[in-house]
Write a protein that holds these residues in place. Sequence first.
Motif, mmCIF file in Angstrom:
data_model
loop_
_atom_site.group_PDB
_atom_site.id
_atom_site.type_symbol
_atom_site.label_atom_id
_atom_site.label_comp_id
_atom_site.label_asym_id
_atom_site.label_seq_id
_atom_site.Cartn_x
_atom_site.Cartn_y
_atom_site.Cartn_z
ATOM 1 N N ALA A 104 42.561 34.523 40.559
ATOM 2 C CA ALA A 104 41.281 34.219 39.736
ATOM 3 C C ALA A 104 41.764 34.488 38.310
ATOM 4 O O ALA A 104 42.631 35.626 38.224
ATOM 5 N N SER A 105 41.131 33.974 37.882
ATOM 6 C CA SER A 105 41.042 34.332 36.117
ATOM 7 C C SER A 105 39.702 35.344 36.011
ATOM 8 O O SER A 105 39.168 35.167 36.901
ATOM 9 N N GLU A 106 39.995 36.071 34.915
ATOM 10 C CA GLU A 106 38.842 37.254 35.004
ATOM 11 C C GLU A 106 37.552 36.458 34.804
ATOM 12 O O GLU A 106 37.402 35.519 33.959
ATOM 13 N N VAL A 107 36.492 36.978 35.312
ATOM 14 C CA VAL A 107 35.251 36.671 35.113
ATOM 15 C C VAL A 107 34.423 37.955 34.620
ATOM 16 O O VAL A 107 34.244 38.776 35.371
ATOM 17 N N ALA A 150 38.177 40.371 38.857
ATOM 18 C CA ALA A 150 39.266 40.814 38.167
ATOM 19 C C ALA A 150 40.650 39.698 38.051
ATOM 20 O O ALA A 150 40.488 39.092 39.193
ATOM 21 N N SER A 151 41.043 39.836 36.901
ATOM 22 C CA SER A 151 42.264 38.741 36.907
ATOM 23 C C SER A 151 43.216 38.921 37.817
ATOM 24 O O SER A 151 43.603 40.061 38.225
ATOM 25 N N GLY A 152 43.864 38.036 38.404
ATOM 26 C CA GLY A 152 44.645 38.233 39.723
ATOM 27 C C GLY A 152 44.138 38.293 40.957
ATOM 28 O O GLY A 152 45.048 38.576 41.725
ATOM 29 N N THR A 153 43.035 38.561 41.287
ATOM 30 C CA THR A 153 42.403 38.722 42.476
ATOM 31 C C THR A 153 42.813 37.466 43.366
ATOM 32 O O THR A 153 42.397 36.173 42.800
ATOM 33 N N ARG A 154 43.282 37.550 44.517
ATOM 34 C CA ARG A 154 43.248 36.526 45.502
ATOM 35 C C ARG A 154 42.203 35.951 45.929
ATOM 36 O O ARG A 154 41.370 36.657 46.269
ATOM 37 N N VAL A 155 42.142 34.599 45.640
ATOM 38 C CA VAL A 155 41.027 33.679 45.989
ATOM 39 C C VAL A 155 41.245 32.579 46.895
ATOM 40 O O VAL A 155 42.365 32.210 46.693
ATOM 41 N N SER A 156 40.451 31.716 47.238
ATOM 42 C CA SER A 156 40.916 30.401 47.855
ATOM 43 C C SER A 156 40.617 29.454 46.818
ATOM 44 O O SER A 156 40.030 29.517 45.670
ATOM 45 N N SER A 195 43.768 29.839 40.152
ATOM 46 C CA SER A 195 44.889 29.058 39.607
ATOM 47 C C SER A 195 46.134 29.395 40.737
ATOM 48 O O SER A 195 46.066 30.301 41.192
ATOM 49 N N PRO A 196 46.688 28.063 40.890
ATOM 50 C CA PRO A 196 47.922 28.468 41.840
ATOM 51 C C PRO A 196 49.071 29.085 41.402
ATOM 52 O O PRO A 196 49.385 29.258 40.338
ATOM 53 N N ILE A 197 49.577 29.947 42.292
ATOM 54 C CA ILE A 197 50.624 30.652 42.370
ATOM 55 C C ILE A 197 51.983 30.133 43.311
ATOM 56 O O ILE A 197 51.696 30.346 44.348
ATOM 57 N N THR A 198 53.021 29.690 42.765
ATOM 58 C CA THR A 198 54.059 29.123 43.224
ATOM 59 C C THR A 198 54.836 30.301 44.209
ATOM 60 O O THR A 198 54.650 31.218 43.703
#
Length: 149
Positions: free
Chosen positions: A75-78, A88-94, A117-120
Amino acid sequence: LTFFTKYAVVGDDRPDTVATIIYDDPTLDWVVLLSNNIVNVQSEWPLSQAGFNTYITEKYSDETTLYSGIHHYEASEVKTNDGSIIIASGTRVSVGQSVSYFDEASSQHVVRTNIASPITNYTHEQKLNDDKRNIFVLSECWISRPVLA
C-alpha cells in the motif's frame, strides 16, 4: 543499545572486513556476527552482487518471472487530513485494495481506491538482501584487548 552502533554493510564486505574496519582486527569477525545473532553466514549475511545474481537466477526460472512476476502488493500511505495514518506505506495488501474511513477533521466519509502497488520478485529479493546490510556493531570501547608486557 548504548553498547552498539548501527553499521551498513557496503558492497561485498564480509564479517572479517567489517571487523577490520571497525576494530582494526579481522579475527574479531565473531564479534560482528554475535552482535547480530548471525549463526549461518551463508543465509543471514548479505550476498555480494555476484552471489545475489547467481541466487536469483537459480531461484527464478526466467527473466519474465523475475522482473515482471509480481511477488506481492504494498500500500501507499493513507492519512486523514489531521495526519493520522490509516494504512502505513509498505503494508502488504491485496490487489485492488481500497480503504474507507470517516475523516473527523473534514467530517466526511472518504474512500480511497487503488492504493496497492505491485512488488516484483526482483524488488522483493533485493529488499530482503539489502535489509541484511543494516547491522549493529559492538562499540569499540567494549572490546577488551590483551596488554602485552
